[in-house]
Structure formats: structure tokens, C-alpha cells
Design a protein around this motif. Sequence first.
Motif, PDB file in Angstrom:
ATOM      1  N   UNK A  83     -23.209  -9.228 -29.376  1.00 48.35           N
ATOM      2  CA  UNK A  83     -23.362  -9.223 -30.828  1.00 48.35           C
ATOM      3  C   UNK A  83     -22.724 -10.465 -31.443  1.00 48.35           C
ATOM      4  N   UNK A  84     -21.573 -10.881 -30.916  1.00 46.04           N
ATOM      5  CA  UNK A  84     -20.920 -12.085 -31.426  1.00 46.04           C
ATOM      6  C   UNK A  84     -21.778 -13.316 -31.138  1.00 46.04           C
ATOM      7  N   UNK A  85     -22.366 -13.366 -29.944  1.00 45.60           N
ATOM      8  CA  UNK A  85     -23.240 -14.493 -29.603  1.00 45.60           C
ATOM      9  C   UNK A  85     -24.457 -14.523 -30.512  1.00 45.60           C
ATOM     10  N   UNK A  86     -25.061 -13.361 -30.763  1.00 43.54           N
ATOM     11  CA  UNK A  86     -26.230 -13.292 -31.640  1.00 43.54           C
ATOM     12  C   UNK A  86     -25.882 -13.734 -33.062  1.00 43.54           C
ATOM     13  N   UNK A  87     -24.709 -13.331 -33.551  1.00 44.57           N
ATOM     14  CA  UNK A  87     -24.296 -13.711 -34.895  1.00 44.57           C
ATOM     15  C   UNK A  87     -24.068 -15.218 -34.981  1.00 44.57           C
ATOM     16  N   UNK A  88     -23.435 -15.769 -33.957  1.00 44.08           N
ATOM     17  CA  UNK A  88     -23.179 -17.212 -33.931  1.00 44.08           C
ATOM     18  C   UNK A  88     -24.500 -17.986 -33.867  1.00 44.08           C
ATOM     19  N   UNK A  89     -25.425 -17.522 -33.031  1.00 49.55           N
ATOM     20  CA  UNK A  89     -26.727 -18.174 -32.916  1.00 49.55           C
ATOM     21  C   UNK A  89     -27.499 -18.070 -34.230  1.00 49.55           C
ATOM     22  N   UNK A  90     -27.424 -16.930 -34.882  1.00 48.24           N
ATOM     23  CA  UNK A  90     -28.090 -16.755 -36.170  1.00 48.24           C
ATOM     24  C   UNK A  90     -27.533 -17.678 -37.234  1.00 48.24           C
ATOM     25  N   UNK A  95     -28.324 -22.502 -40.439  1.00 46.30           N
ATOM     26  CA  UNK A  95     -27.784 -23.783 -40.860  1.00 46.30           C
ATOM     27  C   UNK A  95     -28.770 -24.917 -40.613  1.00 46.30           C
ATOM     28  N   UNK A  96     -29.458 -24.839 -39.487  1.00 51.86           N
ATOM     29  CA  UNK A  96     -30.413 -25.886 -39.110  1.00 51.86           C
ATOM     30  C   UNK A  96     -31.809 -25.645 -39.662  1.00 51.86           C
ATOM     31  N   UNK A  97     -31.975 -24.601 -40.449  1.00 51.80           N
ATOM     32  CA  UNK A  97     -33.255 -24.337 -41.105  1.00 51.80           C
ATOM     33  C   UNK A  97     -34.339 -23.825 -40.175  1.00 51.80           C
ATOM     34  N   UNK A  98     -33.988 -23.139 -39.109  1.00 54.42           N
ATOM     35  CA  UNK A  98     -34.998 -22.616 -38.176  1.00 54.42           C
ATOM     36  C   UNK A  98     -35.571 -21.310 -38.654  1.00 54.42           C
TER      37      UNK A  98
END
Length: 98
Positions: A83-90, A95-98
Amino acid sequence: MNPKINRALYGGFVFLGLYYLLVQRDPGTAIAQIGIALVFDPFDPNQPWGQRPRWQKIWLYTHLAVMALIVGMWMGTNDAADAAHDARQGFWDGWNGK
């Protein structure tokens, strides 16, 4: 408080906790309900701990052990790292506009 009311509330909260654990599959709420049940001592609350029969002490210690087991299993099966990895990736995707 009346021991009969305590016993009924204790049983009700234990039943509610088991419902949340087994039917709803919500261990967090189940732990809360089962923990609240301990507030309502199902035995004579006026009797000092040292004078209680051994079976009552065993019952209450078993109740605590079951609560600890549920907490341990819940923490062990919780995918907090994912969940922490998913939140960080999100965050970075946003931030990068994906």
C-alpha cells in the motif's frame, strides 16, 4: 452495574466481534468490538481478582489471547508495504501528469 446486564453486553459485543470477523471479514472492527466486551466483566465485578476462581481467570486470559491472536494475524496479513508503494507511485504519477 447489574451483573446480568454486564453478561448480556459482554456476550453481545463478543457476538458482534465474531460477526465482523467471520461474516464481514473486517478484523479491525472485530478487534474493537471484542476489546469493548472486556469492559463488561461477565463475572461478578465486585469480586477482587485474587479471589476469583481459576476458571474465570483462564476465561479472561483466553479472551485476551484471542484478541492478541486476531491483532497478530491482521498485522501479519496486512499488505502495508504494498500500500505504501502504491501510494508513493500514485504521488509520482500525479506529479508527472500521468
